[in-house]
Design an enzyme around this catalytic site. Structure first.
Site, PDB file in Angstrom:
ATOM      1  N   THR A 196      27.882   0.174 -11.030  1.00 55.43           N
ATOM      2  CA  THR A 196      27.047  -0.906 -11.589  1.00 55.43           C
ATOM      3  C   THR A 196      25.643  -0.909 -10.998  1.00 55.43           C
ATOM      4  O   THR A 196      24.671  -1.157 -11.716  1.00 55.43           O
ATOM      5  CB  THR A 196      27.694  -2.292 -11.394  1.00 55.43           C
ATOM      6  N   VAL A 240      20.697  -5.505 -12.726  1.00 52.37           N
ATOM      7  CA  VAL A 240      21.949  -4.744 -12.704  1.00 52.37           C
ATOM      8  C   VAL A 240      22.962  -5.460 -13.589  1.00 52.37           C
ATOM      9  O   VAL A 240      23.220  -6.652 -13.399  1.00 52.37           O
ATOM     10  CB  VAL A 240      22.481  -4.607 -11.272  1.00 52.37           C
ATOM     11  N   VAL A 241      23.537  -4.742 -14.547  1.00 50.04           N
ATOM     12  CA  VAL A 241      24.426  -5.371 -15.537  1.00 50.04           C
ATOM     13  C   VAL A 241      25.887  -5.125 -15.139  1.00 50.04           C
ATOM     14  O   VAL A 241      26.639  -4.438 -15.830  1.00 50.04           O
ATOM     15  CB  VAL A 241      24.117  -4.880 -16.963  1.00 50.04           C
ATOM     16  N   HIS A 242      26.282  -5.729 -14.017  1.00 49.34           N
ATOM     17  CA  HIS A 242      27.624  -5.522 -13.484  1.00 49.34           C
ATOM     18  C   HIS A 242      28.707  -5.749 -14.550  1.00 49.34           C
ATOM     19  O   HIS A 242      29.504  -4.864 -14.861  1.00 49.34           O
ATOM     20  CB  HIS A 242      27.878  -6.488 -12.322  1.00 49.34           C
ATOM     21  N   ASP A 243      28.761  -6.972 -15.081  1.00 50.90           N
ATOM     22  CA  ASP A 243      29.861  -7.356 -15.964  1.00 50.90           C
ATOM     23  C   ASP A 243      29.784  -6.661 -17.318  1.00 50.90           C
ATOM     24  O   ASP A 243      30.817  -6.321 -17.909  1.00 50.90           O
ATOM     25  CB  ASP A 243      29.877  -8.872 -16.159  1.00 50.90           C
TER      26      ASP A 243
END
Length: 316
Positions: A196, A240-243
């Site tokens: 991520t 940051v596009v974790h999900d």
């Protein structure tokens, strides 16, 4: 026509959670059957209200929302993440209230009933603390056994933590729950900081879906708080596009490159609490091993997210 993927999102919205929900709704491959909420980024009342409002934003108030655990299994979560997501969880943006009511069933009951009644395996994407999933394992193991894939956003194999030196936020929020889930035999993919953190949505990408229409513009407004935090904390011009990356893996299996690893969660009360100890010495063969995400084409993943969110306004 390929059958759509039955999907449940277990979530604590949260800015990146909201983006992940919108991504699922924008993806024709997905049949989003249920959203369950959990404590995490903000408290349960807010995560539940935020989930309802995000679904309503996308015109999908028909998707049921069931409220889950309001606290970690054993030790209270030390702090929320309002400094990242805003005091109410959506970056200070006030979405219109949903006409839908919360499902009267507790989240674990709603999830168990869906799993037991589904004629095909269901993908479950927990993108918050794992409390609800641990409770499902403990109370309804026969239902948990019917999960087709569990795609978890959380943990880290080699990148350390983001809330402490050792721990990633979702695992740190309830390490005992994470230990139960990651130590089970459920078919699990762990999408952690290793993949991520390199996956950054830039301001240019945000501008693309913001220009598509009111849904994209609202999503971009929600992201502004995230952008400001990223600039201050990391010096980056993007988020940051974790999900959303975990949801991309749920929608398109193989988005991340995984290796089967044994994973142990540190549940002690010391500096390592919440760390995911991933044995990277060899490919694991144990029944409780986890598919740990270790590689990703970040540019392709971000393009997938941006193009899908633009489709949401186009009604595609």
């Amino acid at each position: 026509m390929t059958a759509r993927i039955p999907l449940v999102i277990d979530t604590d919205p949260g800015i990146d959670d909201a983006l992940a929900i919108l991504l699922a709704l924008a993806s024709p491959e997905v049949d989003l059957r249920l959203v369950t909420t959990v404590h995490g980024n903000v408290d349960l009342a807010l995560t539940t209200e935020n989930a309802l409002r995000v679904l309503h934003l996308a015109g999908r108030s028909d998707v049921p929302v069931a409220a889950g655990a309001q606290a970690a299994l054993i030790h209270p979560q030390p702090e929320r993440a309002g400094h990242v997501h805003g005091a109410e969880g959506l970056g200070g943006v006030q979405l219109p209230p949903s006409p839908a009511r919360v499902d009267p069933r507790p989240a674990v009951v709603a999830l168990a009933e869906l799993l037991m009644s589904s004629p095909e395996p269901v993908t479950v994407a927990p993108i918050g603390p794992l409390t609800n999933i641990a409770l499902l394992l403990a109370v309804y193991p026969e239902a948990a056994a019917r999960i087709g894939r569990l795609v978890v956003m959380g943990g880290s194999a080699a990148r350390g933590g983001n809330v402490t030196a050792a721990a990633e936020f979702n695992i740190w929020s309830d390490p005992e729950a994470a230990a139960a889930v990651l130590g089970s035999s459920l078919p699990t993919v762990m999408v952690g900081l290793d993949v991520t953190l390199p996956t950054v949505l830039t301001e240019e990408g945000i501008a693309r879906f913001a220009a598509a229409g009111p849904i994209g513009a609202t999503a971009a407004a929600i992201l502004q708080q995230y952008l400001d935090h990223a600039r201050g904390a990391y010096g980056t011009a993007g988020v940051v596009v974790h999900d959303a990356l975990a949801l991309t893996e749920a929608i398109v299996p193989g988005t991340v490159g995984t290796v089967r690893r044994d994973v142990v969660v540190d549940t002690t009360l010391g500096a390592g609490r919440g760390q995911t100890l991933v044995d990277r010495r060899a490919v694991a063969t144990s029944p409780s091993a986890v598919e740990v995400a270790e590689t990703v084409d970040s540019a392709a993943a971000v393009e997938f997210l941006v193009s899908r969110l633009a489709r949401l306004d186009a009604g595609a």
